[in-house]
Scaffold this motif. Structure first.
Motif, mmCIF file in Angstrom:
data_model
loop_
_atom_site.group_PDB
_atom_site.id
_atom_site.type_symbol
_atom_site.label_atom_id
_atom_site.label_comp_id
_atom_site.label_asym_id
_atom_site.label_seq_id
_atom_site.Cartn_x
_atom_site.Cartn_y
_atom_site.Cartn_z
ATOM 1 N N ASN A 9 -5.964 15.594 -13.633
ATOM 2 C CA ASN A 9 -5.313 14.519 -14.391
ATOM 3 C C ASN A 9 -4.204 13.803 -13.634
ATOM 4 N N PHE A 10 -4.528 13.327 -12.446
ATOM 5 C CA PHE A 10 -3.540 12.565 -11.683
ATOM 6 C C PHE A 10 -3.125 11.331 -12.476
ATOM 7 N N ASN A 11 -1.830 11.198 -12.699
ATOM 8 C CA ASN A 11 -1.294 10.038 -13.428
ATOM 9 C C ASN A 11 0.103 9.737 -12.890
ATOM 10 N N VAL A 12 0.777 8.779 -13.489
ATOM 11 C CA VAL A 12 2.078 8.389 -12.938
ATOM 12 C C VAL A 12 3.075 9.538 -13.064
ATOM 13 N N LYS A 13 2.992 10.244 -14.171
ATOM 14 C CA LYS A 13 3.957 11.324 -14.411
ATOM 15 C C LYS A 13 3.880 12.391 -13.319
ATOM 16 N N SER A 37 -5.862 -3.326 -0.526
ATOM 17 C CA SER A 37 -4.530 -3.074 0.015
ATOM 18 C C SER A 37 -4.229 -1.584 -0.005
ATOM 19 N N GLY A 38 -4.332 -1.010 -1.214
ATOM 20 C CA GLY A 38 -3.782 0.317 -1.415
ATOM 21 C C GLY A 38 -2.301 0.160 -1.719
ATOM 22 N N THR A 39 -1.794 1.008 -2.594
ATOM 23 C CA THR A 39 -0.353 1.062 -2.824
ATOM 24 C C THR A 39 0.120 2.509 -2.725
ATOM 25 N N GLY A 40 -0.811 3.450 -2.914
ATOM 26 C CA GLY A 40 -0.483 4.856 -2.714
ATOM 27 C C GLY A 40 0.028 5.057 -1.287
ATOM 28 N N ASN A 41 -0.649 4.421 -0.337
ATOM 29 C CA ASN A 41 -0.239 4.520 1.068
ATOM 30 C C ASN A 41 1.248 4.167 1.243
ATOM 31 N N MET A 42 1.723 3.167 0.474
ATOM 32 C CA MET A 42 3.126 2.741 0.587
ATOM 33 C C MET A 42 4.076 3.775 -0.029
ATOM 34 N N LYS A 43 3.662 4.355 -1.175
ATOM 35 C CA LYS A 43 4.518 5.349 -1.839
ATOM 36 C C LYS A 43 4.727 6.558 -0.936
ATOM 37 N N PHE A 44 3.657 6.975 -0.247
ATOM 38 C CA PHE A 44 3.776 8.089 0.696
ATOM 39 C C PHE A 44 4.739 7.737 1.830
ATOM 40 N N GLN A 52 -4.460 13.682 -0.637
ATOM 41 C CA GLN A 52 -5.242 12.488 -0.978
ATOM 42 C C GLN A 52 -5.308 12.372 -2.498
ATOM 43 N N VAL A 53 -4.496 11.483 -3.053
ATOM 44 C CA VAL A 53 -4.513 11.243 -4.508
ATOM 45 C C VAL A 53 -4.800 9.772 -4.749
ATOM 46 N N LYS A 54 -5.813 9.494 -5.520
ATOM 47 C CA LYS A 54 -6.254 8.143 -5.849
ATOM 48 C C LYS A 54 -7.543 8.283 -6.632
ATOM 49 N N ARG A 55 -8.031 7.185 -7.248
ATOM 50 C CA ARG A 55 -9.307 7.280 -7.926
ATOM 51 C C ARG A 55 -10.364 7.850 -6.983
ATOM 52 N N ASN A 60 -6.278 1.986 -14.942
ATOM 53 C CA ASN A 60 -7.143 2.906 -14.209
ATOM 54 C C ASN A 60 -6.463 3.507 -12.990
ATOM 55 N N GLY A 61 -5.702 2.685 -12.271
ATOM 56 C CA GLY A 61 -5.120 3.160 -11.017
ATOM 57 C C GLY A 61 -4.269 2.068 -10.396
ATOM 58 N N GLY A 62 -4.560 1.761 -9.149
ATOM 59 C CA GLY A 62 -3.730 0.863 -8.348
ATOM 60 C C GLY A 62 -3.425 -0.485 -8.998
ATOM 61 N N LEU A 63 -4.444 -1.144 -9.542
ATOM 62 C CA LEU A 63 -4.241 -2.495 -10.088
ATOM 63 C C LEU A 63 -3.274 -2.490 -11.262
ATOM 64 N N TYR A 75 -16.026 4.727 -1.552
ATOM 65 C CA TYR A 75 -15.406 3.913 -0.500
ATOM 66 C C TYR A 75 -14.079 4.497 -0.039
ATOM 67 N N LYS A 76 -13.423 5.276 -0.899
ATOM 68 C CA LYS A 76 -12.162 5.912 -0.515
ATOM 69 C C LYS A 76 -12.407 7.191 0.302
ATOM 70 N N ARG A 77 -13.613 7.675 0.242
ATOM 71 C CA ARG A 77 -14.125 8.733 1.122
ATOM 72 C C ARG A 77 -13.408 10.080 0.999
ATOM 73 N N VAL A 111 4.080 14.335 -6.622
ATOM 74 C CA VAL A 111 3.140 14.415 -5.506
ATOM 75 C C VAL A 111 3.627 13.640 -4.273
ATOM 76 N N TYR A 112 3.909 12.341 -4.465
ATOM 77 C CA TYR A 112 4.233 11.524 -3.280
ATOM 78 C C TYR A 112 5.421 12.075 -2.480
ATOM 79 N N PRO A 113 6.511 12.522 -3.151
ATOM 80 C CA PRO A 113 7.657 12.997 -2.372
ATOM 81 C C PRO A 113 7.395 14.305 -1.625
HETATM 82 C C1 LIG Z 1 -0.234 4.261 -6.839
HETATM 83 C C2 LIG Z 1 -1.191 4.848 -7.766
HETATM 84 C C3 LIG Z 1 -2.560 4.623 -7.592
HETATM 85 C C4 LIG Z 1 -3.123 3.805 -6.453
HETATM 86 O O1 LIG Z 1 -3.403 4.632 -5.351
HETATM 87 P P1 LIG Z 1 -4.257 4.117 -4.098
HETATM 88 O O2 LIG Z 1 -4.088 5.220 -3.117
HETATM 89 O O3 LIG Z 1 -3.612 2.850 -3.636
HETATM 90 O O4 LIG Z 1 -5.650 3.933 -4.557
HETATM 91 C C5 LIG Z 1 -3.434 5.200 -8.492
HETATM 92 N N1 LIG Z 1 -2.999 5.948 -9.513
HETATM 93 C C6 LIG Z 1 -1.679 6.203 -9.699
HETATM 94 C C7 LIG Z 1 -1.257 7.072 -10.835
HETATM 95 C C8 LIG Z 1 -0.737 5.655 -8.842
HETATM 96 O O5 LIG Z 1 0.575 5.884 -9.054
#
Ligand SMILES: *Cc1c(COP(=O)(O)O)cnc(C)c1O
Length: 840
Positions: A653-657, A680-687, A572-575, A141-144, A579-581, A662-664
Motif C-alpha cells: 500500500n505505497f501512498n503519500v503517508k 518525467s518522474g517525480t519520485g526521482n526528485m524526492k529521492f 524502487q517505489v512507484k506504480r 493514482n500516482g505521479g500525476l 515500462y518502469k521495469r 520511504v524517500y528520506p
Molecule cells: C511521487 C509519488 C509517485 C510518483 O513516483 P514516480 O517514481 O515518479 O513514478 C507515486 N506515488 C506516490 C505516493 C508518490 O508520492
C-alpha cells in the motif's frame, strides 16, 4: 486535562477575545495556549464526546478543526482580495489530486508545529501520534495526482491566487494488501470517519446535462442557435478545502465536485408514486463521483469515466464564468485576462468544447470571439508518450453522451483542418493524421488533439519529454504552431518532501545553511561548502541512519521482515508497470542470489531491496511482477546463506503517508524505465532532495538530475532513447541477448524453473515468457548494462566517506526540482499570473 470540563471558552468572558485583552482568540490565535483552548473547545462542541471516552482519533479531529479555523481568515481574505483586486487566477483542472495527509503539512505551513506540540502535550497527547491518525484522501493514482498536489502547495506559497478543480471521489485508489505474495485490492473508504478539512457548499451547485439530442431554434434577434435537450440532468455540489501557503497569508482553494441527483426530478417521480424510480435516479447520479479509475487499464467503453470528466469540467467552467461575471463589470471577453486554465493531461480536455458551448449556446457569443477566448484561456500539459495512454473515445459513445459537444468538435475540426490545408497544401495524409476524429479501428474523438488545438500553450514535463513530444505524438502540431510548444520540468514541494518528512535533515540544514531553503531550494547549494567537513559528513550519515531505522521499524511492523539500517537501502517505489521495469530490478536481485549461492564465500555489499507500488487491478502482468518480487523475497529472506547479504521487501500500500518514511531512508534510488517512456518522474526528485544516489537511464527528468548532480554522482546505464528506437527498428530479438549472456540465461532459468515458487513452474511463467518472447520494454537489452552498473554501485558503497560526499552533493544540487521553480515558470511563460500578497 481538567480544562475540557472546567474552562471551555463557552465561559462568557472569553467568547470574545476583547474581554480578555492578553488572550488570543481561540479560533485564530497561534500560541500554544490558544491552540490548547481551541482543541478543548472542539472536543466539547464539535466532537461531542465525554472526556472519559476520548481516543487519539478524537484529538486528531479536534486539532484538525482548530487548524482549519486558523486558515479560515487567510482563506477568506485571499479569495476576497483577488475578487476585489481582480488579480488573474490560475485554475488547475485535474482528474486527480493526491493530497496526502493534511494535518502535519498545515501545521508546517502555518508555522505552528511547536505550538501544537505543546498544546497537545498539555492535553496529555503526543503530536506525532495524533498526526498518524489521519487517513489520506487517495484521490489519485500516482505521479500525476501528486504533481497536482505539489503545484497547489507551490502556488499558495508563491502567493499566486489559484483554484484546483477536481472530483470528490467517494472511493479513492484502492488499498493494497499482500496475501500469499499476491496483490489484493480493498476499497478505500476514506470518508467513513469524516473529513475535517473540507467545507461543503450545497448552495454552490451546478447542473450538468448528459445524453439526449440537440435542436436548432431562432433567438429573439432571429439568429440561428442550438439548444441541447438532455436525457438526464445531475447536480454537482462543491466541497472546498483550504490550501495554505508556507509562511504567507495566501490560502487558496481546492474545489472538488460531488454528484447528486437533481431534487426536483426525484420529487416528480415521488409525487407520481414512483418512489423507487426516484431512488434509482439518485443512485445513478451519485455513481458519477463514486470511484477513481485506476490508470493503466484499457479505456474502451468506459462511459462512466467520460461522464466523470465532463461532470467536473462542466461544474468548474460554470463556476469560473459565474465568478467572473459576478466580479463588478467583468464582461466575458475579458476572461483570458482574468483566468488561466491549465489542463492536467487530457482528462479535462473536454473543457475546450464545453467552454465553447457555454459561450455560444448559453451566452450567445459569436464563434470567432468564443474561439479566441477559449484558446487564450487554456494551456495543456501532456504527461505521456505511451500511445495506449492517449485518450480517445469511440465516436458513437461520445455522440450519445455529449451530442452538442460532438457537433462543436466537428465544427472546430472543420475550421482547424482548413487552416492545416492552407498551411500545408496537398498533404492529405497530414490532414488525416491531425484530425480531431481518428479513423483507424472505428471512428474516435482524439482528446490530445482537442486539447492541443484549443490551447495557446502546450508543454511536456521534462526537457527530454518535451523534445520527444515535438518529434512524435504531437509532431504535426509542432510544425503547425511551433510557438505554442514549451517545456516545464516537473518539481516537488520541499515543504512536504523535505521539511515534513525528513525532520532530522531539516534540523541539520537549518543549523548549517539557515531555513531559507524552504522557499528557495537553490539555497541547498550552500551545503557544498561543507562537503569536505568530516564532522558534517558524520552528522549527515547519522540523519540518514536514523531515517533508515525509522523505515526499518515500519517495515518490520507491516511485513515482519527485519532490516539492518547499516545496509544499503536500495529502493524502487512507484506504480507497478512494465515500462518502469520493476522486473529488471528483480533480475538483478536473482543475479546476486545466484552469485552468492554459487560462491558462498563471496563478499558483497549487503543490501535491502525495497519495493512498493500498486498495480492496476486489471493489469495482469503488473500483478505477476508483484508476485515475482514477493516470491524472490520469500526465498532470499529465508535462506541463511543469502539473507546475510540481502533482503527483499515489498512494502504494501505505497501512498503519500508511508512515502514520508520511504524517500528520506533511501541510499539508492531506482529510476530504471526504458529510455523515452517515463515522461518525467517525480519520485526521482524526492529521492535526490533527500540525499539518495540515483541509478538510472537517460529518461524523463533523470537526464536533468544527472546534469545537476554531475555525471560522477549518478549511476548511468542502459540504452538511450535513440538506441531504443534503433534496436526496435532492427527487429528486437530478446533471445539474442539470452544467447550471448550465460548469466542472464541462468537467471531466467531459475525463475522459470520454480526456484522461487516451490517448484511451481507456472506462476512466474507469464513474466518470463513475456521477457523471452516480446520484452516490449527492452529489459533484456539493458540487463547487462544494469547489472554491471549495480556492481559499480556495490563497490562505491564500500567507500562510506565517498558515498556520503555524493549523497550531500545530490541534495545540494537538487534545487531545480522544487515545484516552486516549476510553478514560477508556469506563471511566467504560460499563465501570466503575478503574485498577490494578502493582508489580514
Ligand atoms: C511521487 C509519488 C509517485 C510518483 O513516483 P514516480 O517514481 O515518479 O513514478 C507515486 N506515488 C506516490 C505516493 C508518490 O508520492
Amino acid at each position: 486535562m481538567t480544562d475540557i470540563a472546567q474552562t471551555p471558552s463557552g465561559n462568557p468572558t472569553s467568547i470574545d477575545g476583547a474581554a480578555l485583552p492578553n488572550r488570543e482568540h481561540s479560533r485564530t490565535g497561534l500560541s500554544a495556549e490558544a491552540l490548547r483552548r481551541a482543541v478543548a473547545d472542539h472536543l466539547l462542541y464539535s466532537i461531542g464526546r465525554p472526556q472519559s471516552v476520548l481516543q487519539p482519533e478524537h484529538y486528531y479531529r479536534a486539532l484538525a478543526l482548530a487548524v482549519r479555523d486558523r486558515m479560515q481568515q487567510r482563506w477568506m481574505a485571499t479569495t476576497q482580495d483577488w475578487l476585489d483586486l481582480s488579480n488573474k487566477v490560475t485554475c488547475y483542472l485535474s482528474a486527480e489530486f493526491l493530497m496526502g495527509p493534511q494535518l502535519g503539512n498545515n501545521l508546517l505551513n502555518l508555522q505552528i508545529e511547536d505550538a501544537a506540540r505543546q498544546a497537545l502535550a498539555e492535553l496529555g497527547q503526543d503530536l506525532d501520534e495524533i498526526i498518524a491518525c489521519e487517513e489520506e484522501p487517495g484521490l489519485g493514482n500516482g505521479g500525476l495526482g501528486r504533481l497536482a498536489a505539489c503545484y497547489l502547495d507551490s502556488m499558495a506559497t508563491l502567493q499566486r491566487p489559484s483554484i484546483g478543480y477536481g472530483i470528490r471521489y467517494e472511493f479513492g485508489i484502492f488499498d493494497q494488501e499482500i496475501k500469499d505474495g499476491w496483490q489484493v485490492e480493498k476499497t478505500d473508504n476514506w470518508l467513513v470517519h469524516g473529513n475535517p478539512w473540507e467545507i461543503d457548499k450545497p448552495d454552490a451547485s451546478y447542473l450538468v446535462c448528459w445524453g439526449g439530442h440537440t435542436e436548432q431554434y431562432k433567438d429573439v434577434a432571429g439568429k440561428l442557435r442550438v439548444r441541447w435537450i438532455p436525457r438526464r440532468v445531475l447536480k454537482g455540489i462543491s466541497y472546498d478545502t483550504p490550501v495554505q501557503g508556507y509562511g504567507v497569508n495566501t490560502c487558496n482553494t481546492l474545489t472538488l465536485w460531488s454528484a447528486r441527483s437533481v431534487q426536483s426530478f426525484a420529487l416528480d417521480a415521488f409525487n407520481t408514486g414512483d418512489f423507487y424510480k426516484a431512488v434509482e435516479d439518485e443512485v445513478l447520479s451519485e455513481k458519477v463521483s463514486k470511484v477513481l479509475y485506476p490508470n493503466d487499464e484499457p479505456e474502451a467503453g468506459k462511459r462512466l469515466r467520460l461522464q466523470q470528466q465532463y461532470f467536473f469540467v462542466s461544474c468548474s467552467l460554470q463556476d469560473i464564468l459565474r465568478i467572473h461575471q459576478e466580479r463588478v463589470g467583468q464582461p466575458l471577453h475579458t476572461l483570458p485576462q482574468k483566468w488561466a486554465i491549465q489542463l492536467n493531461d487530457t482528462h479535462p480536455s473536454i473543457a475546450v468544447a464545453e467552454l465553447m458551448r457555454l459561450l455560444l449556446d448559453e451566452h450567445h457569443m459569436d464563434w470567432d470571439e468564443a474561439w479566441r477566448i477559449t484558446v487564450a484561456t487554456f494551456g495543456y500539459t501532456n504527461h505521456t508518450l505511451l500511445p495506449e495512454a492517449l485518450e480517445t473515445w469511440p465516436l458513437a459513445l461520445f455522440g450519445q453522451a455529449l451530442p452538442r459537444h460532438l457537433e462543436l468538435i466537428y465544427e472546430i475540426n472543420e475550421r482547424f483542418l482548413d487552416e492545416v490545408r492552407a498551411k500545408f497544401p496537398d498533404d492529405d495524409d497530414r490532414v488525416r493524421r491531425m484530425s480531431l476524429i481518428g479513423e483507424e479501428g472505428g471512428k474516435s474523438v482524439r482528446m490530445a488533439h482537442l486539447a492541443t488545438v484549443g490551447s495557446h500553450a502546450v508543454n511536456g514535463v521534462a526537457a527530454l519529454h518535451s523534445e520527444l513530444l515535438k518529434d512524435s505524438v504531437l509532431k504535426d502540431f509542432y510544425e503547425m504552431w511551433p510557438e505554442r510548444f514549451g517545456n516545464v520540468t516537473n518539481g516537488v514541494t520541499p515543504r512536504r518532501f523535505l521539511a515534513l518528512s525528513n525532520p532530522g535533515l531539516r534540523e541539520l540544514l537549518d543549523e548549517t545553511i539557515g531555513d531559507g531553503w524552504l522557499t528557495d531550494l537553490q539555497q541547498l547549494r550552500g551545503l557544498e561548502a561543507h562537503v569536505d567537513d568530516p564532522a558534517f559528513r558524520q552528522r549527515w550519515r547519522e540523519v540518514k541512519r536514523a531515517n533508515k531505522s525509522r523505515l526499518a521499524e515500519y517495515v518490520h511492523s507491516v511485513t515482519g521482515i527485519e532490516l539492518d539500517p547499516s545496509w544499503m537501502f536500495d529502493v524502487q517505489v512507484k506504480r507497478i508497470h512494465e515500462y518502469k521495469r520493476q522486473h529488471l530490478n528483480a533480475l538483478h536481485i536473482v543475479t546476486m542470489y545466484r552469485r552468492i549461492k554459487a560462491n558462498p564465500g563471496l563478499s558483497i555489499s549487503p543490501r535491502a531491496f525495497i519495493f512498493g507500488g500498486k498495480a492496476a487491478p486489471g493489469y495482469f502482468m503488473a500483478k505477476r511482477i508483484i508476485k515475482m518480487i514477493t516470491a524472490i523475497g520469500a526465498t532470499v529472506n529465508n535462506d541463511p546463506e543469502v539473507n546475510r547479504f540481502m533482503r527483499v521487501v515489498f512494502l504494501p500500500n505505497f501512498n503519500v503517508k508511508n512515502a514520508h518514511l520511504v524517500y528520506p531512508a533511501a541510499n539508492l534510488s531506482e529510476q530504471i524505465s526504458t529510455a523515452g517512456k517515463e515522461a518525467s518522474g517525480t519520485g526521482n526528485m524526492k529521492f535526490m532532495i533527500n540525499g539518495a544516489l540515483t541509478i538510472g537511464t537517460l529518461d524523463g527528468a533523470n537526464v536533468e538530475i544527472r546534469e545537476e548532480a554531475g555525471p560522477e554522482n549518478f549511476f548511468l546505464f542502459g540504452l538511450t532513447e535513440d538506441e531504443v528506437e534503433d534496436v526496435k527498428a532492427q527487429g528486437y530479438r530478446p533471445a539474442n541477448y539470452i544467447e550471448h549472456d550465460p548469466e542472464l540465461a541462468a537467471v531466467l532459468e531459475l525463475l522459470a524453473g520454480g526456484r522461487f515458487t516451490h517448484g511451481d513452474t507456472e506462476v512466474l511463467r507469464p513474466v518470463v515468457d513475456s521477457l523471452i518472447h516480446h520484452d516490449p520494454f527492452l529489459a533484456l537489452a539493458d540487463y547487462r548494462s544494469y547489472v554491471d552498473c549495480q556492481d559499480i554501485v556495490g563497490a562505491a558503497w564500500q567507500n562510506g566517506e565517498e558515498w556520503t560526499r555524493k549523497s550531500i552533493l545530490n541534495s545540494a544540487r537538487s534545487g531545480k526540482f522544487s515545484s516552486d521553480r516549476a510553478i514560477a515558470e508556469y506563471c511566467d511563460d504560460i499563465w501570466d499570473v503575478g503574485p498577490m500578497s494578502v493582508r489580514l
